[in-house]
Design a protein around this motif. Sequence first.
Motif, PDB file in Angstrom:
ATOM      1  N   MET A   1      94.276   8.818 100.356  1.00  0.00           N
ATOM      2  CA  MET A   1      93.115   9.580  99.964  1.00  0.00           C
ATOM      3  C   MET A   1      93.415  11.050 100.217  1.00  0.00           C
ATOM      4  O   MET A   1      93.889  11.401 101.290  1.00  0.00           O
ATOM      5  N   ILE A   2      93.152  11.877  99.245  1.00  0.00           N
ATOM      6  CA  ILE A   2      93.274  13.322  99.404  1.00  0.00           C
ATOM      7  C   ILE A   2      91.858  13.862  99.575  1.00  0.00           C
ATOM      8  O   ILE A   2      91.026  13.711  98.681  1.00  0.00           O
ATOM      9  N   MET A   3      91.580  14.455 100.733  1.00  0.00           N
ATOM     10  CA  MET A   3      90.251  14.979 101.009  1.00  0.00           C
ATOM     11  C   MET A   3      90.293  16.500 100.993  1.00  0.00           C
ATOM     12  O   MET A   3      91.169  17.107 101.598  1.00  0.00           O
ATOM     13  N   THR A   4      89.333  17.093 100.293  1.00  0.00           N
ATOM     14  CA  THR A   4      89.233  18.532 100.167  1.00  0.00           C
ATOM     15  C   THR A   4      88.154  19.049 101.106  1.00  0.00           C
ATOM     16  O   THR A   4      87.039  18.529 101.100  1.00  0.00           O
ATOM     17  N   PHE A   5      88.485  20.060 101.877  1.00  0.00           N
ATOM     18  CA  PHE A   5      87.521  20.647 102.794  1.00  0.00           C
ATOM     19  C   PHE A   5      87.254  22.093 102.411  1.00  0.00           C
ATOM     20  O   PHE A   5      88.087  22.764 101.826  1.00  0.00           O
ATOM     21  N   GLY A   6      86.083  22.551 102.738  1.00  0.00           N
ATOM     22  CA  GLY A   6      85.726  23.942 102.519  1.00  0.00           C
ATOM     23  C   GLY A   6      84.454  24.240 103.269  1.00  0.00           C
ATOM     24  O   GLY A   6      83.842  23.345 103.845  1.00  0.00           O
ATOM     25  N   ASP A   7      84.058  25.503 103.260  1.00  0.00           N
ATOM     26  CA  ASP A   7      82.763  25.799 103.862  1.00  0.00           C
ATOM     27  C   ASP A   7      81.723  25.839 102.749  1.00  0.00           C
ATOM     28  O   ASP A   7      82.036  25.699 101.578  1.00  0.00           O
ATOM     29  N   GLU A   8      80.484  26.002 103.133  1.00  0.00           N
ATOM     30  CA  GLU A   8      79.406  25.915 102.149  1.00  0.00           C
ATOM     31  C   GLU A   8      79.482  26.997 101.082  1.00  0.00           C
ATOM     32  O   GLU A   8      78.882  26.861 100.028  1.00  0.00           O
ATOM     33  N   SER A   9      80.242  28.056 101.316  1.00  0.00           N
ATOM     34  CA  SER A   9      80.348  29.110 100.310  1.00  0.00           C
ATOM     35  C   SER A   9      81.023  28.616  99.032  1.00  0.00           C
ATOM     36  O   SER A   9      80.869  29.218  97.971  1.00  0.00           O
ATOM     37  N   ALA A  10      81.749  27.485  99.108  1.00  0.00           N
ATOM     38  CA  ALA A  10      82.396  26.942  97.900  1.00  0.00           C
ATOM     39  C   ALA A  10      81.359  26.571  96.852  1.00  0.00           C
ATOM     40  O   ALA A  10      81.590  26.745  95.653  1.00  0.00           O
ATOM     41  N   TRP A  11      80.212  26.092  97.278  1.00  0.00           N
ATOM     42  CA  TRP A  11      79.165  25.740  96.321  1.00  0.00           C
ATOM     43  C   TRP A  11      78.600  27.003  95.671  1.00  0.00           C
ATOM     44  O   TRP A  11      78.240  26.998  94.514  1.00  0.00           O
ATOM     45  N   ASP A  12      78.558  28.116  96.446  1.00  0.00           N
ATOM     46  CA  ASP A  12      78.136  29.395  95.873  1.00  0.00           C
ATOM     47  C   ASP A  12      79.176  29.895  94.882  1.00  0.00           C
ATOM     48  O   ASP A  12      78.834  30.351  93.789  1.00  0.00           O
ATOM     49  N   THR A  13      80.452  29.815  95.263  1.00  0.00           N
ATOM     50  CA  THR A  13      81.528  30.302  94.404  1.00  0.00           C
ATOM     51  C   THR A  13      81.458  29.666  93.032  1.00  0.00           C
ATOM     52  O   THR A  13      81.571  30.337  92.009  1.00  0.00           O
ATOM     53  N   LEU A  14      81.258  28.355  93.004  1.00  0.00           N
ATOM     54  CA  LEU A  14      81.266  27.621  91.743  1.00  0.00           C
ATOM     55  C   LEU A  14      79.888  27.504  91.101  1.00  0.00           C
ATOM     56  O   LEU A  14      79.757  26.980  89.997  1.00  0.00           O
ATOM     57  N   GLY A  15      78.849  27.958  91.796  1.00  0.00           N
ATOM     58  CA  GLY A  15      77.508  27.870  91.246  1.00  0.00           C
ATOM     59  C   GLY A  15      76.997  26.442  91.178  1.00  0.00           C
ATOM     60  O   GLY A  15      76.325  26.049  90.227  1.00  0.00           O
ATOM     61  N   LEU A  16      77.331  25.650  92.183  1.00  0.00           N
ATOM     62  CA  LEU A  16      76.928  24.241  92.193  1.00  0.00           C
ATOM     63  C   LEU A  16      75.599  24.059  92.900  1.00  0.00           C
ATOM     64  O   LEU A  16      75.193  24.876  93.714  1.00  0.00           O
ATOM     65  N   GLY A  17      74.934  22.959  92.605  1.00  0.00           N
ATOM     66  CA  GLY A  17      73.687  22.624  93.279  1.00  0.00           C
ATOM     67  C   GLY A  17      72.579  23.631  93.023  1.00  0.00           C
ATOM     68  O   GLY A  17      71.740  23.860  93.877  1.00  0.00           O
ATOM     69  N   GLY A  18      72.583  24.250  91.851  1.00  0.00           N
ATOM     70  CA  GLY A  18      71.543  25.211  91.509  1.00  0.00           C
ATOM     71  C   GLY A  18      71.753  26.587  92.106  1.00  0.00           C
ATOM     72  O   GLY A  18      70.894  27.459  91.983  1.00  0.00           O
ATOM     73  N   ARG A  19      72.886  26.802  92.750  1.00  0.00           N
ATOM     74  CA  ARG A  19      73.165  28.116  93.341  1.00  0.00           C
ATOM     75  C   ARG A  19      73.720  29.059  92.281  1.00  0.00           C
ATOM     76  O   ARG A  19      74.289  28.632  91.281  1.00  0.00           O
ATOM     77  N   GLU A  20      73.572  30.329  92.516  1.00  0.00           N
ATOM     78  CA  GLU A  20      74.127  31.352  91.628  1.00  0.00           C
ATOM     79  C   GLU A  20      75.622  31.494  91.938  1.00  0.00           C
ATOM     80  O   GLU A  20      76.009  31.666  93.093  1.00  0.00           O
ATOM     81  N   SER A  21      76.455  31.424  90.907  1.00  0.00           N
ATOM     82  CA  SER A  21      77.896  31.498  91.108  1.00  0.00           C
ATOM     83  C   SER A  21      78.330  32.919  91.451  1.00  0.00           C
ATOM     84  O   SER A  21      77.836  33.885  90.876  1.00  0.00           O
ATOM     85  N   THR A  22      79.259  33.022  92.392  1.00  0.00           N
ATOM     86  CA  THR A  22      79.852  34.319  92.702  1.00  0.00           C
ATOM     87  C   THR A  22      81.080  34.578  91.833  1.00  0.00           C
ATOM     88  O   THR A  22      81.642  35.658  91.870  1.00  0.00           O
ATOM     89  N   TRP A  23      81.516  33.575  91.067  1.00  0.00           N
ATOM     90  CA  TRP A  23      82.603  33.722  90.108  1.00  0.00           C
ATOM     91  C   TRP A  23      82.013  33.951  88.724  1.00  0.00           C
ATOM     92  O   TRP A  23      80.879  33.554  88.444  1.00  0.00           O
ATOM     93  N   SER A  24      82.828  34.513  87.849  1.00  0.00           N
ATOM     94  CA  SER A  24      82.413  34.618  86.455  1.00  0.00           C
ATOM     95  C   SER A  24      82.423  33.220  85.834  1.00  0.00           C
ATOM     96  O   SER A  24      83.084  32.310  86.346  1.00  0.00           O
ATOM     97  N   GLN A  25      81.714  33.063  84.734  1.00  0.00           N
ATOM     98  CA  GLN A  25      81.704  31.761  84.056  1.00  0.00           C
ATOM     99  C   GLN A  25      83.108  31.375  83.622  1.00  0.00           C
ATOM    100  O   GLN A  25      83.488  30.202  83.666  1.00  0.00           O
ATOM    101  N   GLU A  26      83.923  32.365  83.235  1.00  0.00           N
ATOM    102  CA  GLU A  26      85.306  32.087  82.831  1.00  0.00           C
ATOM    103  C   GLU A  26      86.116  31.540  83.997  1.00  0.00           C
ATOM    104  O   GLU A  26      86.922  30.621  83.825  1.00  0.00           O
ATOM    105  N   GLN A  27      85.920  32.076  85.205  1.00  0.00           N
ATOM    106  CA  GLN A  27      86.631  31.582  86.383  1.00  0.00           C
ATOM    107  C   GLN A  27      86.205  30.155  86.714  1.00  0.00           C
ATOM    108  O   GLN A  27      87.044  29.315  87.027  1.00  0.00           O
ATOM    109  N   VAL A  28      84.908  29.891  86.652  1.00  0.00           N
ATOM    110  CA  VAL A  28      84.402  28.546  86.928  1.00  0.00           C
ATOM    111  C   VAL A  28      84.967  27.566  85.906  1.00  0.00           C
ATOM    112  O   VAL A  28      85.471  26.494  86.263  1.00  0.00           O
ATOM    113  N   ASP A  29      84.907  27.932  84.619  1.00  0.00           N
ATOM    114  CA  ASP A  29      85.429  27.058  83.564  1.00  0.00           C
ATOM    115  C   ASP A  29      86.917  26.787  83.747  1.00  0.00           C
ATOM    116  O   ASP A  29      87.369  25.651  83.594  1.00  0.00           O
TER     117      ASP A  29
END
Length: 126
Positions: A1-29
């Motif tokens: 199993m490969i497990m990925t860890f990060g802090d909660e800012s990862a959800w902000d970076t990608l704009g997940l869970g209804g959060r505003e993305s700190t990346w551009s849409q092109e970066q997320v895509d």
Amino acid sequence: MIMTFGDESAWDTLGLGGRESTWSQEQVDAHFQAMGEFYAELAANGELVTGFGLADPSHTMTIEIVDGRPVASDGPYAEAKEVLAGFGIIEVDSHDRAVELAARFSALVETRVELRPVMEQGGQEM
């Protein structure tokens, strides 16, 4: 199993869970396209069992047995800055191949990953 860890800012970076993305849409895509290509390669090679990103840590519940009864509480399962962000289960022919894929995945997600064998019932590594 490969497990990925990060802090909660990862959800902000990608704009997940209804959060505003700190990346551009092109970066997320581009990020999700690269992840999709990696998983497609593993699937084509017959090495991918399954893999998923996990929901925002705010949706985490902790379950424990207290006085013989299950007790559920909201919140992360551990007091830690890092949280489990996702996982992939692979089936490969060798430890070296697993390390190779985990290293590629770590580079792709730009964070450390943990590689751990999955155990079958009875305690044998798969």
